[in-house]
Design a protein around this motif. Structure first.
Motif: not given
Length: 679
Positions: A625-636, A644-653
């Motif tokens: 959102t434009a209001e604020t950034a979210s601290q988001t874990p980045v996984y390989r 594996t089970k994850l709950t967002g927010p997350a980035i999968i690269t």
């Protein structure tokens, strides 16, 4: 047995490679930037890189399947030779008259695209075949001599299309003209409508044949060059070219009928999507193939891609079996700009592979979708092939339109992402809602390099609750090429009303089966039983368009069912397509179709599940959102084992794609190593 099979898909930005060992089921993937000036250069360079990286000997490659954009790009850019046309006297203007439909119904200023053949290059000849296939006016040798004399004066004409009236019923006159042209002009390409698509509807048949003639010189040269170069690298490999209907054909067929490759690459993605979904037990899928230049969407029902028999490409009509794909100019390289109304637009113009988005640091300065994703923190610092993204260049590009809009950089980037999501959502509605399918009953499968970045936003807009991301989304089109079989399509126009004698329909089906059996002999060194899939085009008497009715799927020798079964099958298809049936109205058969498939004995790839526990590489700011950034874990992704089970927010690269998992989404890695996202 063939040891290695390799799929090569040429896209607007990247050329993708997938290699599968047919003995040990091991898989390898590779990407490299495309070379639009000569697509074969990226193929050969990438093939060398793949073989070196995976330790594959060129002599162990038994088959190389290729999805090509050469025909598509030639049509879009109108890059091709002067085309001559030979047609029945009085019909030279049929290509311009067409269906008398405006390109845009509410735009009175936009003209239909000009035909590929100039009017002075469209020649007429005195002959006539009647509506029942009888020769009304025989072809005279003197008229043929005069025609050849006219063509000799057209020095710029490199390819000739022969399109005579009613030749789909009786090709005698047309084939006589074609034979004379082959003898008189052995250095020119000749396309004959009764060979390209022997089916009723004159305009569509003429248009398809002229497109084929337009494409033949460039595609043939490309195929010859590529085949020779591949032989140097992989001397034992058979080169198969993917066709728009969803199967492979030989290089010779591709050179003879290049119009069949008009949607080669996108169709391969749909085949790959169906195979990937099957591994997870998911058969009803809406695909979202987002690459660097465009997004292709397709509906898959019960594991089978939907097939259409007509399509417009660059305003030109093609009448052939094609995987039913809808394309929009929404890719990672799509350029954002301000329209004449002062509002922001995204696409269809694209930065492509050269110069590419500004963040590629290759000379691009205009803001693109990829630049927006870099600004929003949704892309890793390095893409496939070691391409390092420049955050500062991305910010500078977005600023070009943020300032006149009076918005912040973040707001503008979110706006670009929102617009491209809307464009893709409309495309999916065209293949689902507009054809009577509720997208909420389907699973969305994003692939291509950029599909996973926008998939959950698109799913939410359509009310789709589940997203499946395949194991290698960036190379799924190349995977689809490996999954494909040899295929050939046959058609015969045979008009008959149900309730009357259908012996002509039975004869047409038998004739198509004989053609299919002859094709099998030419395509294989030893006997193989082909799967023959037959369908009948049917309609109510008086309707303008017909519906395909499948009459068999698994039997090797199709048999026409009894009339009661046939008409009930038509009612079922009509009810699904239009929501009603009239059981008292007369029904007629228009075409008989047969698809012959030669299985190539593929085995499923068996990628190894990573070991250990999923741990994030970094935690970074991502703007949802434009209001604020979210601290988001980045996984390989190569460190996410099955289960594996994850709950967002997350980035999968991963090396070929990035997947965004928003806060209201759960992710599970299933046994097939597909990502299952539940919103």
């Amino acid at each position: 047995m063939t040891e290695w099979v390799i799929g090569v898909d040429v896209g607007g930005t990247f050329t993708d490679f997938s290699a599968r060992n047919m003995i040990h089921n091991t898989v390898h993937a590779h990407k490299r930037p495309s070379t639009p000036d000569d697509p074969s250069r990226a193929i050969l360079d990438g093939l060398d890189e793949l073989l070196a990286k995976a330790g594959i000997a060129g002599t162990s490659i038994g088959r190389l399947a290729h999805g090509t954009t050469v025909a598509t790009n030639a049509l879009l850019q109108r890059r091709g030779p002067q085309v001559g046309v030979v047609t029945t006297k009085g019909f030279r203007d049929l290509l311009e008259i067409g269906r008398q439909v405006r390109p845009k119904i509410y735009d009175l200023q936009e003209d239909a695209p000009a035909p590929l053949a100039l009017r002075q290059n469209r020649l007429e000849i005195s002959e006539r075949t009647g509506a029942d296939g009888e020769i009304v006016l025989p072809l005279k040798d003197s008229d043929l001599d005069a025609l050849i004399k006219q063509l000799r004066n057209m020095n710029d004409v490199e390819s000739i299309a022969v399109c005579l009236l009613f030749s789909f019923l009786n090709p005698t006159n047309e084939q006589k003209v074609a034979k004379a042209l082959h003898l008189a002009f052995p250095d020119k390409f000749v396309s004959v409508s009764s060979d390209v698509q022997p089916e009723f509807r004159e305009y569509e048949r003429f248009s398809t044949t002229v497109i084929n003639a337009f494409l033949q010189p460039e595609v043939s040269r490309y195929m010859d060059k590529l085949e020779g170069a591949i032989k140097d690298v992989a001397p034992n490999a058979k080169l198969g070219i993917f066709q728009s209907s969803g199967g492979l054909m030989s290089v010779g067929k591709a050179s003879e009928f290049p119009v069949r490759t008009a949607l080669s690459g996108p169709a391969a993605g749909a085949i790959g999507a169906a195979a990937a979904g099957k591994l997870s037990g998911i058969e009803n899928i809406v695909t979202l193939d987002m690459g660097g230049t465009s997004t292709d969407v397709c509906l898959i029902r019960k594991g089978k891609t939907e097939i259409a028999n007509m399509r417009d490409i660059a305003g030109l009509r093609i009448r052939l079996p094609l995987v039913d794909i809808h394309t929009v100019g929404a890719g990672g390289g799509s350029i954002a700009y301000l329209g004449a109304d002062g509002l922001m637009k995204v696409g269809p113009q694209s930065a492509g592979a050269v110069p590419g988005p500004a963040c590629y640091n290759k000379g691009g300065e205009l803001p693109t979708v990829s630049d927006a994703n870099v600004v929003l923190g949704r892309l890793p610092k390095t893409l496939a092939g070691g391409l390092t993204l420049d955050h500062g260049k991305a910010v500078a590009a977005i600023a070009r339109i943020a300032k006149p809009l009076g918005l912040s950089i973040t707001q503008t980037a979110l706006g670009i992402a929102g617009i491209v999501t809307s464009n893709m959502t409309r495309a999916i509605r065209a293949v689902s809602i507009e054809k009577g399918h509720d997208p909420r009953h389907f699973t969305l499968m994003p692939f291509g390099g950029a599909g996973g970045l926008h998939a959950t936003d698109v799913a939410r807009a359509l009310g789709i609750s589940r997203v499946i991301v395949p194991n290698a989304p960036g190379i799924l089109c190349a995977d689809g090429l490996i999954e494909s079989d040899l295929q050939e399509n046959f058609v015969a126009t045979c008009r008959a009303q149900l309730g009357n004698d259908l012996s002509e329909v039975e004869h047409a089906l038998s004739s198509l089966c004989a053609q299919a059996e002859a094709w099998v002999v030419t395509e294989t060194d030893e006997f193989h039983a082909a799967q023959m899939i037959a369908s009948i085009d049917m309609r109510y008497v008086g309707q303008n368009y017909e519906l395909p009715v499948l009459i068999n799927y698994s039997s090797q020798v199709p048999v026409l069912p009894d009339q009661a079964t046939l008409i009930e099958a038509f009612f079922k298809v009509h009810q699904r397509s239009y929501g009603y049936v009239d059981r008292k109205a007369p029904v007629e058969v228009m075409n008989v179709r047969l698809k012959a498939v030669l299985p190539l004995g593929q085995t499923a790839g068996n990628p190894k599940s990573p070991q250990g526990n999923a741990q994030p590489e970094v935690i970074q700011d991502v703007w949802f959102t434009a209001e604020t950034a979210s601290q988001t874990p980045v996984y390989r992704r190569d460190r996410l084992p099955a289960g594996t089970k994850l709950t967002g927010p997350a980035i999968i690269t991963q090396f070929d794609a990035t997947t965004v998992v928003p806060a209201d989404t759960t992710l599970v890695v299933d046994d097939a190593l597909n990502l299952i996202l539940d919103l």
